[in-house]
Design an enzyme around this catalytic site. Structure first.
Site, mmCIF file in Angstrom:
data_model
loop_
_atom_site.group_PDB
_atom_site.id
_atom_site.type_symbol
_atom_site.label_atom_id
_atom_site.label_comp_id
_atom_site.label_asym_id
_atom_site.label_seq_id
_atom_site.Cartn_x
_atom_site.Cartn_y
_atom_site.Cartn_z
ATOM 1 N N TYR A 193 -41.589 -12.559 -31.772
ATOM 2 C CA TYR A 193 -40.503 -11.932 -31.015
ATOM 3 C C TYR A 193 -39.878 -12.940 -30.057
ATOM 4 O O TYR A 193 -38.639 -13.061 -29.964
ATOM 5 C CB TYR A 193 -41.029 -10.724 -30.249
ATOM 6 C CG TYR A 193 -39.980 -10.023 -29.419
ATOM 7 C CD1 TYR A 193 -39.030 -9.202 -30.018
ATOM 8 C CD2 TYR A 193 -39.949 -10.184 -28.037
ATOM 9 C CE1 TYR A 193 -38.058 -8.562 -29.253
ATOM 10 C CE2 TYR A 193 -38.985 -9.543 -27.262
ATOM 11 C CZ TYR A 193 -38.050 -8.736 -27.876
ATOM 12 O OH TYR A 193 -37.083 -8.104 -27.115
ATOM 13 N N SER A 237 -34.597 -11.329 -23.775
ATOM 14 C CA SER A 237 -35.840 -10.821 -23.208
ATOM 15 C C SER A 237 -36.488 -11.895 -22.353
ATOM 16 O O SER A 237 -36.247 -13.102 -22.548
ATOM 17 C CB SER A 237 -36.792 -10.413 -24.348
ATOM 18 O OG SER A 237 -38.123 -10.270 -23.892
#
Length: 252
Positions: free
Chosen positions: A162, A149
């Site tokens: 995250y 990501s």
């Protein structure tokens, strides 16, 4: 006679996590259409059955469905044993399972939720490498694909757990990639960027998904990266760049 150009993955065995929806589902459909036998893994039995129906409707071989949670380490170990007994090898891993875990200041993040985010996004990758590396070594051209990501490279407020889990995953995968460089295993990391997934909707609830790429668009990239005749680039492959043709030379 099977046309090898239309079925470049014929005879290959591919394991896909997060296969019941989003990028995992799109990857499983693309791999099956390219001729691979798909071992589809996800938490939801119903979602896996719908995937299997769609694979069969498209003329593909029915998938092997394995419902389990990525936090269940013993299930991953058992799956490795089952794959060995049935096929004796594993040609492809596409690890698309993951979770956002909510957005919150680091100091306010729930301890149990932190542990779950790390278990799903990071520890499961270690467990998969541990369980499946011997099987991948039995393949003549094994490929393992993992999704990262933008948050891993550019962490920002409220994305701490995250971002940390994805940055850790990248470091782990790249270390492993160097370790197996002299084997048949090649490792790829993909950044799907902005895509109309459930996780994206969780992070940006006000965003219009119609303005984002559909996960199905990533299928051809997955097939290209895992095909036996291709050597995946060591750099992270950005889907947006690939779609624009900017990384074509690196994929040759």
């Amino acid at each position: 006679m099977t046309d090898s150009s239309s079925k470049p993955l014929a005879g290959r065995v591919a394991l896909v996590t997060g296969a019941s929806r989003g990028i995992g589902r799109a990857s499983a459909l693309a791999l099956a259409a390219a001729g691979a036998h798909v071992i589809a893994c996800a938490k939801t039995q119903g979602g896996l059955e719908e995937l299997d129906d769609d694979i069969r409707k498209a003329g593909g071989e029915g998938a092997t469905l394995v419902p389990f949670d990525l936090t269940d380490a013993s299930a991953l170990d058992r799956l490795g044993g089952a794959v060995y007994e049935r096929w004796g090898k594993l040609d492809i891993i596409v690890h698309a399972g993951g979770m956002l875990g909510g957005l919150s200041p680091v100091s306010h993040f729930d301890v149990r939720q932190w542990a779950k985010v790390m278990a799903v996004n990071l520890t499961s990758v270690y467990r998969m490498i541990r369980s499946f590396e011997p099987l991948l070594k039995q393949s003549d051209a094994a490929r393992a694909v993992f999704f990262t990501s933008n948050a891993a490279e550019r962490p920002r407020a409220f994305w701490g757990p995250y971002a940390a889990s994805k940055a850790g995953m990248e470091a782990l995968v790249r270390s492993w990639g160097d370790e197996v460089e002299n084997t048949s295993i090649r490792v790829a990391v993909i950044n799907p960027d902005k895509m109309a997934t459930r996780m994206r909707a969780e992070a940006y609830p006000g965003e219009d998904p119609e303005k984002l790429p559909d996960p199905s668009e990533i299928g051809p990239l997955i097939v290209e990266l895992v095909a036996p005749g291709r050597i995946p680039p060591k750099e992270t492959v950005n889907f947006k760049d690939w779609k624009a043709g900017l990384s074509a030379e690196a994929l040759v």
